[in-house]
Design a protein around this motif. Structure first.
Motif, PDB file in Angstrom:
ATOM      1  N   LEU A   1      13.916 -10.805   7.035  1.00 22.14           N
ATOM      2  CA  LEU A   1      13.388 -11.148   5.943  1.00 22.14           C
ATOM      3  C   LEU A   1      12.194  -9.618   5.167  1.00 22.14           C
ATOM      4  O   LEU A   1      12.436  -8.979   5.884  1.00 22.14           O
ATOM      5  CB  LEU A   1      11.830 -11.438   7.151  1.00 22.14           C
ATOM      6  CG  LEU A   1      10.863 -12.739   7.151  1.00 22.14           C
ATOM      7  CD1 LEU A   1       9.771 -12.950   7.204  1.00 22.14           C
ATOM      8  CD2 LEU A   1      11.145 -13.998   5.496  1.00 22.14           C
ATOM      9  N   LEU A   3      10.896  -7.373   3.235  1.00 21.82           N
ATOM     10  CA  LEU A   3       9.011  -6.848   3.601  1.00 21.82           C
ATOM     11  C   LEU A   3       8.876  -5.946   1.322  1.00 21.82           C
ATOM     12  O   LEU A   3       9.636  -5.858   0.855  1.00 21.82           O
ATOM     13  CB  LEU A   3       8.916  -5.093   3.859  1.00 21.82           C
ATOM     14  CG  LEU A   3       7.643  -4.585   4.399  1.00 21.82           C
ATOM     15  CD1 LEU A   3       8.136  -5.814   5.573  1.00 21.82           C
ATOM     16  CD2 LEU A   3       7.716  -2.823   5.248  1.00 21.82           C
ATOM     17  N   SER A   4       7.966  -7.616   0.991  1.00 24.18           N
ATOM     18  CA  SER A   4       6.723  -7.003  -0.827  1.00 24.18           C
ATOM     19  C   SER A   4       6.774  -5.605  -0.843  1.00 24.18           C
ATOM     20  O   SER A   4       6.670  -4.400   0.384  1.00 24.18           O
ATOM     21  CB  SER A   4       5.834  -8.126  -0.382  1.00 24.18           C
ATOM     22  OG  SER A   4       4.987  -7.513   0.582  1.00 24.18           O
ATOM     23  N   HIS A   6       4.135  -4.812  -1.823  1.00 25.93           N
ATOM     24  CA  HIS A   6       2.920  -3.847  -1.648  1.00 25.93           C
ATOM     25  C   HIS A   6       2.724  -3.909   0.092  1.00 25.93           C
ATOM     26  O   HIS A   6       1.482  -3.657   0.552  1.00 25.93           O
ATOM     27  CB  HIS A   6       1.808  -5.492  -1.822  1.00 25.93           C
ATOM     28  CG  HIS A   6       0.891  -6.362  -1.208  1.00 25.93           C
ATOM     29  ND1 HIS A   6      -1.087  -5.432  -1.470  1.00 25.93           N
ATOM     30  CD2 HIS A   6       0.532  -6.014  -0.140  1.00 25.93           C
ATOM     31  CE1 HIS A   6      -1.620  -5.420  -0.550  1.00 25.93           C
ATOM     32  NE2 HIS A   6      -0.757  -5.933   0.255  1.00 25.93           N
ATOM     33  N   ALA A   7       3.854  -4.252   1.178  1.00 25.48           N
ATOM     34  CA  ALA A   7       3.660  -4.578   2.680  1.00 25.48           C
ATOM     35  C   ALA A   7       4.150  -3.291   2.736  1.00 25.48           C
ATOM     36  O   ALA A   7       3.644  -2.222   3.575  1.00 25.48           O
ATOM     37  CB  ALA A   7       4.552  -5.427   3.560  1.00 25.48           C
ATOM     38  N   ASN A  10       1.603  -0.931   1.934  1.00 27.39           N
ATOM     39  CA  ASN A  10       0.567  -0.328   2.629  1.00 27.39           C
ATOM     40  C   ASN A  10       1.121   0.014   4.058  1.00 27.39           C
ATOM     41  O   ASN A  10      -0.022   0.671   4.559  1.00 27.39           O
ATOM     42  CB  ASN A  10      -0.200  -1.608   2.809  1.00 27.39           C
ATOM     43  CG  ASN A  10      -0.933  -1.915   1.795  1.00 27.39           C
ATOM     44  OD1 ASN A  10      -2.664  -1.942   2.016  1.00 27.39           O
ATOM     45  ND2 ASN A  10      -0.857  -2.764   0.889  1.00 27.39           N
ATOM     46  N   PHE A  11       1.910  -0.124   4.338  1.00 35.59           N
ATOM     47  CA  PHE A  11       2.308   1.141   5.293  1.00 35.59           C
ATOM     48  C   PHE A  11       2.441   1.619   5.283  1.00 35.59           C
ATOM     49  O   PHE A  11       2.739   3.225   6.873  1.00 35.59           O
ATOM     50  CB  PHE A  11       4.287  -0.397   5.886  1.00 35.59           C
ATOM     51  CG  PHE A  11       4.444   0.450   7.473  1.00 35.59           C
ATOM     52  CD1 PHE A  11       5.703   1.521   7.147  1.00 35.59           C
ATOM     53  CD2 PHE A  11       4.363  -0.085   8.852  1.00 35.59           C
ATOM     54  CE1 PHE A  11       5.726   2.403   8.414  1.00 35.59           C
ATOM     55  CE2 PHE A  11       5.035   0.579   9.938  1.00 35.59           C
ATOM     56  CZ  PHE A  11       5.411   1.736   9.273  1.00 35.59           C
ATOM     57  N   ASN A  14      -0.519   3.431   5.567  1.00 36.38           N
ATOM     58  CA  ASN A  14      -1.471   3.320   6.653  1.00 36.38           C
ATOM     59  C   ASN A  14      -0.648   4.854   7.800  1.00 36.38           C
ATOM     60  O   ASN A  14      -2.435   5.692   7.878  1.00 36.38           O
ATOM     61  CB  ASN A  14      -0.992   2.390   7.290  1.00 36.38           C
ATOM     62  CG  ASN A  14      -1.974   1.567   8.345  1.00 36.38           C
ATOM     63  OD1 ASN A  14      -2.499   2.434   9.513  1.00 36.38           O
ATOM     64  ND2 ASN A  14      -1.952   0.632   7.858  1.00 36.38           N
ATOM     65  N   GLU A  15       0.640   4.827   7.623  1.00 36.50           N
ATOM     66  CA  GLU A  15       0.950   6.474   8.231  1.00 36.50           C
ATOM     67  C   GLU A  15       0.460   7.415   7.361  1.00 36.50           C
ATOM     68  O   GLU A  15       0.291   8.451   8.228  1.00 36.50           O
ATOM     69  CB  GLU A  15       2.408   6.148   7.948  1.00 36.50           C
ATOM     70  CG  GLU A  15       3.373   5.232   8.875  1.00 36.50           C
ATOM     71  CD  GLU A  15       2.736   4.958  10.279  1.00 36.50           C
ATOM     72  OE1 GLU A  15       3.321   6.247  10.605  1.00 36.50           O
ATOM     73  OE2 GLU A  15       2.476   4.129  10.855  1.00 36.50           O
ATOM     74  N   ARG A  18      -3.023   7.972   8.956  1.00 37.48           N
ATOM     75  CA  ARG A  18      -2.827   8.229   9.913  1.00 37.48           C
ATOM     76  C   ARG A  18      -3.038   9.296  10.403  1.00 37.48           C
ATOM     77  O   ARG A  18      -3.516  10.260  11.224  1.00 37.48           O
ATOM     78  CB  ARG A  18      -1.951   7.611  11.533  1.00 37.48           C
ATOM     79  CG  ARG A  18      -1.650   7.459  12.096  1.00 37.48           C
ATOM     80  CD  ARG A  18      -0.385   7.048  13.085  1.00 37.48           C
ATOM     81  NE  ARG A  18       0.047   6.075  12.651  1.00 37.48           N
ATOM     82  CZ  ARG A  18      -0.694   4.498  13.022  1.00 37.48           C
ATOM     83  NH1 ARG A  18      -0.982   4.501  14.092  1.00 37.48           N
ATOM     84  NH2 ARG A  18      -0.100   3.358  13.025  1.00 37.48           N
ATOM     85  N   GLU A  38       8.614 -11.158  -5.307  1.00 33.89           N
ATOM     86  CA  GLU A  38       8.638 -12.442  -5.364  1.00 33.89           C
ATOM     87  C   GLU A  38       7.720 -12.882  -6.337  1.00 33.89           C
ATOM     88  O   GLU A  38       7.238 -13.727  -7.327  1.00 33.89           O
ATOM     89  CB  GLU A  38       8.568 -12.930  -4.538  1.00 33.89           C
ATOM     90  CG  GLU A  38       9.938 -13.687  -3.878  1.00 33.89           C
ATOM     91  CD  GLU A  38       9.545 -14.216  -2.332  1.00 33.89           C
ATOM     92  OE1 GLU A  38      10.460 -14.320  -2.087  1.00 33.89           O
ATOM     93  OE2 GLU A  38       8.786 -14.512  -1.675  1.00 33.89           O
TER      94      GLU A  38
ATOM     95  N   GLN B 113      -1.768  -3.092   8.569  1.00 37.30           N
ATOM     96  CA  GLN B 113      -0.681  -1.985   8.137  1.00 37.30           C
ATOM     97  C   GLN B 113      -0.019  -3.120   6.959  1.00 37.30           C
ATOM     98  O   GLN B 113      -0.368  -1.477   6.587  1.00 37.30           O
ATOM     99  CB  GLN B 113      -0.599  -2.212  10.023  1.00 37.30           C
ATOM    100  CG  GLN B 113       0.899  -0.520   9.658  1.00 37.30           C
ATOM    101  CD  GLN B 113       2.134  -0.637  10.763  1.00 37.30           C
ATOM    102  OE1 GLN B 113       2.890  -1.748  11.085  1.00 37.30           O
ATOM    103  NE2 GLN B 113       2.276   0.305  11.336  1.00 37.30           N
ATOM    104  N   TYR B 114       0.365  -4.002   7.013  1.00 41.50           N
ATOM    105  CA  TYR B 114       0.584  -4.348   5.850  1.00 41.50           C
ATOM    106  C   TYR B 114      -0.137  -4.716   4.683  1.00 41.50           C
ATOM    107  O   TYR B 114       0.437  -5.022   3.725  1.00 41.50           O
ATOM    108  CB  TYR B 114       1.966  -5.554   6.395  1.00 41.50           C
ATOM    109  CG  TYR B 114       3.190  -4.786   7.138  1.00 41.50           C
ATOM    110  CD1 TYR B 114       2.713  -4.873   8.550  1.00 41.50           C
ATOM    111  CD2 TYR B 114       3.969  -4.183   6.125  1.00 41.50           C
ATOM    112  CE1 TYR B 114       4.083  -4.354   9.414  1.00 41.50           C
ATOM    113  CE2 TYR B 114       5.501  -3.899   7.408  1.00 41.50           C
ATOM    114  CZ  TYR B 114       5.376  -3.782   9.057  1.00 41.50           C
ATOM    115  OH  TYR B 114       5.715  -2.771   9.648  1.00 41.50           O
ATOM    116  N   GLU B 116      -1.132  -8.490   4.515  1.00 38.69           N
ATOM    117  CA  GLU B 116      -0.885  -9.439   4.570  1.00 38.69           C
ATOM    118  C   GLU B 116      -0.667  -9.868   5.404  1.00 38.69           C
ATOM    119  O   GLU B 116      -0.117  -9.281   6.559  1.00 38.69           O
ATOM    120  CB  GLU B 116       1.063  -9.365   3.430  1.00 38.69           C
ATOM    121  CG  GLU B 116       2.299  -8.529   3.820  1.00 38.69           C
ATOM    122  CD  GLU B 116       3.268  -8.651   2.955  1.00 38.69           C
ATOM    123  OE1 GLU B 116       2.912  -8.584   1.571  1.00 38.69           O
ATOM    124  OE2 GLU B 116       3.946  -9.144   3.111  1.00 38.69           O
TER     125      GLU B 116
END
Lengths: 117, 262
Positions: A1, A3-4, A6-7, A10-11, A14-15, A18, A38, B113-114, B116
């Motif tokens: 899969l 990763l989009s 957006h994901a 955001n990942f 987040n790092e 942190r 997509e 975290q993501y 989504e």
């Protein structure tokens, strides 16, 4: 899969967030993250403290003082890749004219749905 | 987690290899894992049916061990894991609760975290990897639980997965776990249709439960029915209340009585 965009953005955010209260301190990097998935093409503006914003156009560094106004004026929805390149060139021309640091060489990276174009 | 080292006497009796999860038998089997799977065959039956693009139906048998038991206020077999994924449980409830808590945490950590929702298969993998650890490290017994995970994500749409104590999982269009699952599965083989509607799937699930359950009469309080559908881009998880189940049961009764009229 896959990763989009957006994901992924955001990942990373987040790092970054942190890290600001970590022993080593914040990761000293501002970035612009672009990707095609997509939902289409999207651009994210991240800063070293963990701010994240989805933007139509963005700039980091001293360049931003010169470029953002230009992009604000000339950006429009559903631009083609060629129009985008023209806008970038416009910004680079202005930097060459007005910015105190001489930076004649630029590398352009275009991202499409299959990755780097 | 301590590692226990057993000093094996080399009289190769299979029984000697039973007690530790972390040792293979001479035939290459992990007996503790197999025994755990056996434990589930005594548990209340659970059915899962993928109803085309309409959604998923989960049905579970509510085993009433004693009349003195207070009736449960919520579901005792079906659990929502996150906005997009739910599961139904067969086996040791106490073990299941631990795994459900882990699953919910995993889903929320991913969401945090993501930003989504966690894809369904990834959540299933996370739970299964957790279960697998108890078949390889530590000398603790495996979880005596089997799950049917049902959910929707943007990558693969509606999905149904089954997992067992070994940590193995598989995607299914329709399946049964728990007591008499073979009878249930054979009925599904003949009656299941990939393009069923949710309502047809609900009826089929009840019919399957009827075959697998001991009692001859079916009442709404002996089962738990859940539908997972998508309405306006939002995944809806609904455990059907008795008022909704009774008309379906009536429908099935009418069908049966009209079938016997030649």
């Amino acid at each position: 899969l896959e990763l989009s965009t957006h994901a992924a953005a955001n990942f990373i955010r987040n790092e970054l967030a942190r890290a600001i209260r970590s022993r080593g301190g914040p990761h000293q990097a501002n970035s612009l993250l672009g990707g095609v998935d997509e939902d289409g093409a999207s651009l994210y503006h991240l800063d070293y403290l963990g701010s994240l914003e989805k933007v139509d156009f963005g700039a980091q560094g001293y360049c931003s003082y010169f470029s953002l106004a230009l992009m604000d004026r000339h950006w429009k929805k559903n631009m083609t890749l060629e129009e985008g390149k023209e806008l970038i060139n416009l910004c680079i021309e202005q930097l060459k004219t007005r910015f105190i640091i001489n930076n004649p060489r630029y590398r352009l990276i275009a991202v499409g749905k299959d990755g780097k174009i | 987690l301590k590692n226990y080292r057993f000093h094996n006497c080399f009289e190769a009796m299979a029984r000697r290899y039973d007690s530790s999860t972390t040792t293979f038998s001479p035939e290459g089997r992990l007996h503790q894992v197999e025994y755990a799977i056996e434990a589930i065959n005594n548990a209340g039956t659970c059915v899962g049916i993928l109803a085309g693009n309409d959604g998923i139906v989960l049905a579970a048998e509510r085993k009433t061990l004693s009349k003195l038991l207070a009736p449960p206020k919520n579901s005792e077999k079906t659990y929502k894991l996150d906005q997009n994924t739910s599961c139904v449980v067969a086996g040791l409830t106490a073990d299941a609760n631990i795994l459900i808590k882990q699953a919910r945490l995993s889903a929320q950590r991913y969401l945090y975290q993501y930003q989504e929702p966690m894809p369904v298969e990834q959540l299933v993998q996370r739970v299964c990897n957790y279960k697998q650890a108890y078949t390889q490290y530590g000398g603790l017994r495996p979880f005596g639980v089997a799950f049917l995970f049902a959910g929707w994500d943007i990558h693969h749409g509606f999905q149904l997965y089954q997992s067992d104590p070994s940590g193995n999982y598989g995607g299914w269009k329709a399946t049964v776990i728990g007591a008499n699952n073979q009878t249930g599965k054979s009925l599904l083989k003949t009656e299941y249709d990939e393009n069923m509607t949710i309502d047809a799937a609900l009826e089929l699930a009840i019919k399957v439960l009827h075959k697998t359950m001991d009692s001859t009469t079916l009442t709404a309080d002996k089962m738990e029915l859940t539908t997972i559908t998508r309405i306006k881009d939002k995944v809806m998880y609904e455990v059907l209340k008795a008022e909704k189940v009774v008309p379906i049961l009536k429908n099935i009764e009418n069908q049966k009585s009209s079938e016997s009229d030649i």
